[in-house]
Design a protein around this motif. Structure first.
Motif, PDB file in Angstrom:
ATOM      1  N   MET A 120      23.072  70.307  61.764  1.00 30.67           N
ATOM      2  CA  MET A 120      23.898  70.400  62.961  1.00 30.67           C
ATOM      3  C   MET A 120      25.264  70.371  62.960  1.00 30.67           C
ATOM      4  O   MET A 120      25.954  71.254  63.639  1.00 30.67           O
ATOM      5  CB  MET A 120      23.303  69.229  63.581  1.00 30.67           C
ATOM      6  CG  MET A 120      22.016  69.266  64.098  1.00 30.67           C
ATOM      7  SD  MET A 120      21.832  70.292  65.580  1.00 30.67           S
ATOM      8  CE  MET A 120      22.767  69.204  66.939  1.00 30.67           C
ATOM      9  N   ALA A 121      25.907  69.838  61.891  1.00 31.00           N
ATOM     10  CA  ALA A 121      27.280  69.648  61.884  1.00 31.00           C
ATOM     11  C   ALA A 121      27.731  70.943  61.413  1.00 31.00           C
ATOM     12  O   ALA A 121      29.096  71.517  61.655  1.00 31.00           O
ATOM     13  CB  ALA A 121      27.873  68.435  60.929  1.00 31.00           C
ATOM     14  N   LEU A 122      27.456  71.541  60.401  1.00 35.91           N
ATOM     15  CA  LEU A 122      27.658  72.917  59.734  1.00 35.91           C
ATOM     16  C   LEU A 122      27.606  73.902  61.045  1.00 35.91           C
ATOM     17  O   LEU A 122      28.778  74.659  60.892  1.00 35.91           O
ATOM     18  CB  LEU A 122      26.635  73.439  58.616  1.00 35.91           C
ATOM     19  CG  LEU A 122      27.099  74.594  57.968  1.00 35.91           C
ATOM     20  CD1 LEU A 122      28.386  74.675  57.390  1.00 35.91           C
ATOM     21  CD2 LEU A 122      26.008  75.014  56.929  1.00 35.91           C
ATOM     22  N   VAL A 123      26.442  74.022  61.846  1.00 40.23           N
ATOM     23  CA  VAL A 123      26.410  74.987  62.907  1.00 40.23           C
ATOM     24  C   VAL A 123      27.629  74.569  63.855  1.00 40.23           C
ATOM     25  O   VAL A 123      28.318  75.646  64.304  1.00 40.23           O
ATOM     26  CB  VAL A 123      25.192  74.943  63.574  1.00 40.23           C
ATOM     27  CG1 VAL A 123      25.253  75.750  64.742  1.00 40.23           C
ATOM     28  CG2 VAL A 123      24.226  75.518  62.479  1.00 40.23           C
ATOM     29  N   LEU A 124      27.919  73.493  63.996  1.00 39.34           N
ATOM     30  CA  LEU A 124      28.968  73.155  65.169  1.00 39.34           C
ATOM     31  C   LEU A 124      30.212  73.528  64.563  1.00 39.34           C
ATOM     32  O   LEU A 124      31.256  73.889  65.272  1.00 39.34           O
ATOM     33  CB  LEU A 124      28.588  71.567  65.539  1.00 39.34           C
ATOM     34  CG  LEU A 124      29.826  70.886  66.450  1.00 39.34           C
ATOM     35  CD1 LEU A 124      29.786  71.775  67.687  1.00 39.34           C
ATOM     36  CD2 LEU A 124      29.587  69.570  66.511  1.00 39.34           C
ATOM     37  N   LEU A 151      24.665  70.598  70.621  1.00 40.17           N
ATOM     38  CA  LEU A 151      25.591  71.755  70.117  1.00 40.17           C
ATOM     39  C   LEU A 151      26.555  72.268  71.303  1.00 40.17           C
ATOM     40  O   LEU A 151      27.618  72.431  70.991  1.00 40.17           O
ATOM     41  CB  LEU A 151      24.779  72.740  69.501  1.00 40.17           C
ATOM     42  CG  LEU A 151      24.138  72.381  67.959  1.00 40.17           C
ATOM     43  CD1 LEU A 151      23.506  73.655  67.497  1.00 40.17           C
ATOM     44  CD2 LEU A 151      25.278  72.218  66.961  1.00 40.17           C
ATOM     45  N   LEU A 152      25.772  72.506  72.419  1.00 42.13           N
ATOM     46  CA  LEU A 152      26.630  72.898  73.559  1.00 42.13           C
ATOM     47  C   LEU A 152      27.569  72.068  73.987  1.00 42.13           C
ATOM     48  O   LEU A 152      28.971  72.353  74.267  1.00 42.13           O
ATOM     49  CB  LEU A 152      25.640  73.350  74.574  1.00 42.13           C
ATOM     50  CG  LEU A 152      24.822  74.317  74.419  1.00 42.13           C
ATOM     51  CD1 LEU A 152      24.057  74.565  75.786  1.00 42.13           C
ATOM     52  CD2 LEU A 152      25.332  75.642  74.311  1.00 42.13           C
ATOM     53  N   VAL A 153      27.447  70.726  74.070  1.00 39.73           N
ATOM     54  CA  VAL A 153      28.291  69.588  74.512  1.00 39.73           C
ATOM     55  C   VAL A 153      29.460  69.411  73.578  1.00 39.73           C
ATOM     56  O   VAL A 153      30.669  69.541  73.839  1.00 39.73           O
ATOM     57  CB  VAL A 153      27.704  68.393  74.883  1.00 39.73           C
ATOM     58  CG1 VAL A 153      28.443  67.467  75.290  1.00 39.73           C
ATOM     59  CG2 VAL A 153      26.615  68.528  76.053  1.00 39.73           C
TER      60      VAL A 153
END
Length: 345
Positions: free
Chosen positions: A136-140, A210-212
Motif C-alpha cells: 500500500m505504501a509503495l503504490v501511494l 490510497l485516494l485520501v
C-alpha cells in the motif's frame, strides 16, 4: 668516448624505461576511464556500509512480504484461522482468553505466539500485515511522487499565471490538517460506495485509503520539484536548447528532468516510510483496515488493549516496524550522500 658496452647498456635502459612508461600510461588511462554519473553514484554507495546493510534489510522485508503466502503454506498456518476452535489446540488459551504458554504462547507450533482472545497465529499475522502495509505504501509513494513531479515541473517551467495558480492550489491543500482529515473523510469515502448496512470490502477500503492519502500527499514533492526547476530553467544549457529549436517537451525531458532525479529519489525514500506510518495510524484509530484484514496498525490496536495481560504481543510488530522504518531512512541518507558527496556524513 663511450665504450660499446656502455652504449649497449644505456640503450637497454632507455628501452626498459620506455616500456615501463608505456605500461604506466596504459594503467593510468584505464584508471581514468570516464564513468557516468550513475556509475559514480553506485561506486560511492557501495563504499557506504550503512547504506548497503540498510538496502539488504529493506529488500529482505519486501521479499518476505511478497513471499508471505508461500511462507504461510510451508509454515502450515494462516492469519485468519481461530486455532482454539480446533481440537488439537483446545488448550491454546486459558480461562481469561490469554495465551496459556509463556511469552505470548510461543512454541514450536506458533513461533511468535498467538493472539489473545481469538487465538490466531501472530507470525502469519505479521507476515500478511507487512504485505498489506508495504505494498500500500509503495503504490501511494509512486502516485504521490508522480503527481508532485508533474505539478512541480509544470509550475516551475512555465511560471507566470500557471505557476501562481498551481502554487495557490498547493498552499490550499497544505492547509488541511492531514491526520484529522484522514479520520473525518475516510468514512465519507467508503459511505459513497457502500450502504451503511453492508460491510465495506477490503479492496474498497484500500482504494479509499490510497485516494485520501494521495489527495494530501503530493504537495511536498511538488514544492521541491518546482524550486529545482526554477533554478534550472534559466541555466545556459536550457537556453541553448531553446535557441536550437528544441520543443518544450524535449527540454523538460532531456535537459531538466535528468538534473532533478537526485532530489526526487531522495524525497521518495523518505516518503515511503512516512506512508507506512500513516497507513498504520489509520488502522490504529479504526478508519483504515478492519477485521479480519491483517495490518500493522491493527496489530498495534489489538496490542494496546491487552498490553498489561500480554505485553509480548506488541514486541514482534513493534520491532519489525522500527527496523524497517529506520533502515529505509538510513537508506535515504545513503542515497543522498551517494548522489551528492558534499553532503556526506
Amino acid at each position: 668516448m663511450t665504450s660499446p658496452i656502455e652504449t649497449e647498456g644505456t640503450d637497454a635502459s632507455v628501452t626498459l624505461d620506455k616500456d615501463t612508461a608505456t605500461e604506466t600510461d596504459t594503467a593510468d588511462s584505464k584508471s581514468l576511464t570516464g564513468r557516468s554519473p550513475g556509475q559514480l553514484m553506485w561506486a560511492r554507495f557501495k563504499r557506504d556500509r550503512t547504506g548497503v546493510i540498510s538496502a539488504w534489510v529493506v529488500l529482505f522485508f519486501f521479499a518476505i512480504a511478497a513471499l508471505a503466502p508461500v511462507i504461510s503454506a510451508l509454515y502450515g498456518k494462516d492469519p485468519y484461522t481461530l486455532y482454539p476452535t480446533k481440537p488439537e489446540y483446545a488448550n491454546l488459551l486459558d480461562d481469561f482468553s490469554m495465551p496459556s504458554g509463556g511469552f505470548g504462547g510461543i512454541s514450536g507450533d506458533f513461533w511468535f505466539g498467538v493472539e489473545p482472545n481469538l487465538g490466531r497465529d501472530v507470525f502469519t499475522m505479521l507476515l500478511y500485515g507487512m504485505r498489506t502495509s508495504l505494498y500500500m505504501a509503495l503504490v501511494l509513494t509512486l502516485l504521490s511522487v508522480a503527481t508532485g513531479v508533474i505539478i512541480g515541473m509544470v509550475g516551475g517551467y512555465f511560471g507566470g499565471k500557471v505557476d501562481y495558480w498551481l502554487g495557490r492550489t498547493t498552499d490550499f491543500f497544505l492547509a488541511f490538517p492531514s491526520q484529522l482529515f484522514f479520520i473525518a473523510f475516510m468514512p465519507v469515502v467508503t459511505a459513497l460506495f457502500v450502504s451503511p448496512a453492508d460491510e465495506t470490502p477490503t479492496y474498497l477500503r484500500a482504494v479509499a485509503i490510497l485516494l485520501v492519502m494521495w489527495f494530501l500527499g503530493w504537495m511536498g514533492m511538488a514544492r521541491l520539484v518546482r524550486s529545482s526547476v526554477l533554478s534550472l530553467r534559466e541555466r545556459e544549457f536550457v537556453e541553448a536548447a531553446k535557441v536550437s529549436g528544441a520543443s518544450r517537451w524535449r527540454i523538460v525531458r532531456k535537459e531538466i528532468l535528468p538534473n532533478i532525479v537526485t532530489p526526487i529519489l531522495v524525497q521518495g525514500t523518505y516518503t515511503l516510510p512516512s506512508s507506512i506510518l500513516s497507513i498504520a495510524f489509520l488502522s490504529y484509530v479504526g478508519v483504515g483496515f478492519v477485521e479480519p484484514t491483517p495490518d500493522w496498525g491493527r496489530m498495534f490496536a489489538i496490542g494496546s488493549g491487552i498490553y498489561e495481560q500480554d505485553p509480548a504481543f506488541m514486541i514482534f510488530p513493534g520491532v519489525a516496524m522500527v527496523v524497517f522504518v529506520l533502515a529505509f531512512n538510513l537508506l535515504g541518507d545513503s542515497v543522498r550522500d551517494a548522489f551528492d558527496p558534499k553532503t556526506g556524513r
